[in-house]
Design an enzyme around this catalytic site. Structure first.
Site, mmCIF file in Angstrom:
data_model
loop_
_atom_site.group_PDB
_atom_site.id
_atom_site.type_symbol
_atom_site.label_atom_id
_atom_site.label_comp_id
_atom_site.label_asym_id
_atom_site.label_seq_id
_atom_site.Cartn_x
_atom_site.Cartn_y
_atom_site.Cartn_z
ATOM 1 N N SER A 95 -59.458 7.284 -1.847
ATOM 2 C CA SER A 95 -57.835 7.351 -1.950
ATOM 3 C C SER A 95 -57.263 6.402 -2.576
ATOM 4 C CB SER A 95 -57.122 7.759 -0.871
ATOM 5 O OG SER A 95 -55.870 8.457 -1.086
ATOM 6 N N HIS A 109 -51.677 8.776 -8.455
ATOM 7 C CA HIS A 109 -52.408 9.127 -7.231
ATOM 8 C C HIS A 109 -53.586 9.842 -7.573
ATOM 9 C CE1 HIS A 109 -53.199 12.257 -4.434
ATOM 10 N NE2 HIS A 109 -53.454 11.270 -3.479
ATOM 11 N N VAL A 112 -60.344 11.618 -3.648
ATOM 12 C CA VAL A 112 -61.503 12.696 -3.583
ATOM 13 C C VAL A 112 -62.130 12.584 -1.806
ATOM 14 C CG1 VAL A 112 -62.223 13.051 -5.988
ATOM 15 C CG2 VAL A 112 -63.015 11.230 -4.773
ATOM 16 N N HIS A 178 -36.913 19.933 -0.389
ATOM 17 C CA HIS A 178 -35.551 19.422 -0.081
ATOM 18 C C HIS A 178 -34.790 18.872 -1.176
ATOM 19 C CE1 HIS A 178 -37.847 15.756 0.250
ATOM 20 N NE2 HIS A 178 -36.748 14.840 0.168
ATOM 21 N N GLY A 261 -54.722 9.179 14.559
ATOM 22 C CA GLY A 261 -54.906 7.614 15.035
ATOM 23 C C GLY A 261 -55.418 6.693 14.191
#
Length: 303
Positions: A95, A109, A112, A178, A261
Site C-alpha cells: 500500500s 494512492h 494491491v 458528508h 491491532g
C-alpha cells in the site's frame, strides 16, 4: 466452494519485489532515500514500511509491505460476510500514498492485497483487492486522461468489462458522503476478486501493481518543478484536509488495520504532513481553485 489458493508464497514474493521496484524508482526521481522500518505484529506477521519525509520532491510518502495474521476477523472485514465472522485470517499487500510538495503535482494512492480465511464450516475463502486513484489539487485534463488510460491498459488483458466496472467502484468508494464530493478524479478499485480462479486473479492483481509507475511517474516528473507560491500551497493544504477526512472516516483499510491491532505508524503513514481546515470556505469564481470543483471533482468518463 472456492478452491484454496495454491501459492501464497508466490504472492508474498511478488509483493516484496513490487515494493522494492516502486521505492527504487521514486528514489531516482526524488534524489533522497526512503527510510526502512521493519516491524513485527504480536498476534502474527509483520511488515516493512518505507518512508520518505521532507524529500526534494515528495514532502511525505510511504510504501508499505505487510503480511499479517490473526485469530479472529475484526468487524470491518466481516461486515458483509457473516459466514466468516470470527475466523482466523491472513492478509498481505503493498500500500502506498505519495504527497508531493509541489501543489501542481497530484497526490496518489495505490494498493494491491490478498486476503484468506475460512467459513465457520472450514471452507477456504480468499480474494484479491486493490486499485489506484489520483487526487490533484490543480487539475490538468491530460494528466487525468493519462492516469485513467494506464488503469484501463492494466486491466484490458483480463476483460473489456473490468475497467468500467472498477472505475465505477472507485468513484463510489472514494466519495466523501458528508461533503457530497469525490476525493479526487478516481481511477480503479476492486475487492473480493476471485471469480476467474487463482492464477487469473493473481495475474490481474500483478498487472495493476506493475502498472502503477507508468500511470503516475510521468505526471510527477511533469509537474514537480512547476513554479508555485503561497496561494497554491495554502489551497493544497486545505484540499489535503479532504484526504484526511476520507481516510479516518470511510477507508476500510484504515479501519481494518486499527481494529485488528495493527501498527498505528504504518497504518497512518498515508496522512499528509501539512493540512488546513476552514469554516465554509468557497473558491473565488473563475480561479484555478474553482476549476478543480467545476471541472474535475465529478464522476465522468476520462477516456
Amino acid at each position: 466452494m472456492i478452491q484454496p489458493a495454491p501459492a501464497p508464497s508466490a504472492i508474498e514474493q511478488y509483493l516484496r519485489s513490487l515494493q522494492q521496484k516502486i521505492v527504487a524508482a521514486l528514489e531516482r526521481v526524488d534524489g533522497k532515500s526512503f527510510l526502512e522500518d521493519r516491524w513485527e505484529r504480536p498476534e502474527g506477521g509483520g511488515g516493512i514500511s518505507r518512508i520518505i519525509e521532507e524529500g526534494n520532491v515528495l514532502e511525505r510518502g510511504g510504501v508499505g509491505f505487510s503480511h499479517v495474521k490473526g485469530g479472529s476477523l475484526p468487524p470491518s472485514a466481516a461486515a458483509n460476510r457473516p459466514d466468516i465472522a470470527g475466523s482466523a485470517w491472513e492478509a498481505m499487500g503493498v500500500s502506498l500514498v505519495l504527497h508531493p510538495r509541489n501543489p501542481f503535482a497530484p497526490t496518489v494512492h495505490m494498493n494491491v492485497r490478498f486476503f484468506s480465511t475460512s467459513t465457520a464450516g472450514g471452507d477456504p475463502v480468499w480474494w484479491f483487492g486493490g486499485g489506484m486513484d489520483l487526487t490533484p489539487y490543480y487539475g490538468f485534463a491530460e494528466d487525468v486522461r493519462h492516469f485513467h488510460r494506464a488503469c484501463s491498459d492494466a486491466l484490458a488483458p483480463f476483460g473489456a468489462d473490468l475497467y468500467p466496472r472498477f472505475k465505477q467502484w472507485c468513484d463510489d468508494y472514494f466519495y466523501l458522503k458528508h461533503r457530497k464530493e469525490p476525493r479526487g478524479v478516481g481511477g480503479i478499485f476492486f475487492d473480493d476478486f476471485n471469480a476467474p480462479g487463482f492464477e487469473d486473479s493473481f495475474a490481474m492483481m500483478r498487472s495493476v501493481g506493475d502498472g502503477f509507475l507508468a500511470a503516475y511517474l510521468p505526471l510527477l516528473q511533469k509537474r514537480m518543478d512547476t513554479p508555485y507560491g503561497e496561494r497554491e500551497r495554502d489551497f493544497q493544504a486545505y484540499r489535503r484536509g479532504r484526504y484526511v477526512e476520507f481516510n479516518l472516516v470511510f477507508d476500510r483499510g484504515t479501519l481494518f488495520g486499527l481494529q485488528s491491532g495493527g501498527r498505528t505508524e504504518a497504518i497512518l503513514m498515508s496522512m499528509p504532513p501539512v493540512v488546513k481546515w476552514r469554516y465554509d470556505w468557497q473558491p473565488e469564481a473563475g480561479t484555478p481553485e474553482a476549476a478543480l470543483y467545476s471541472d474535475f471533482l465529478m464522476h465522468r468518463d476520462w477516456l
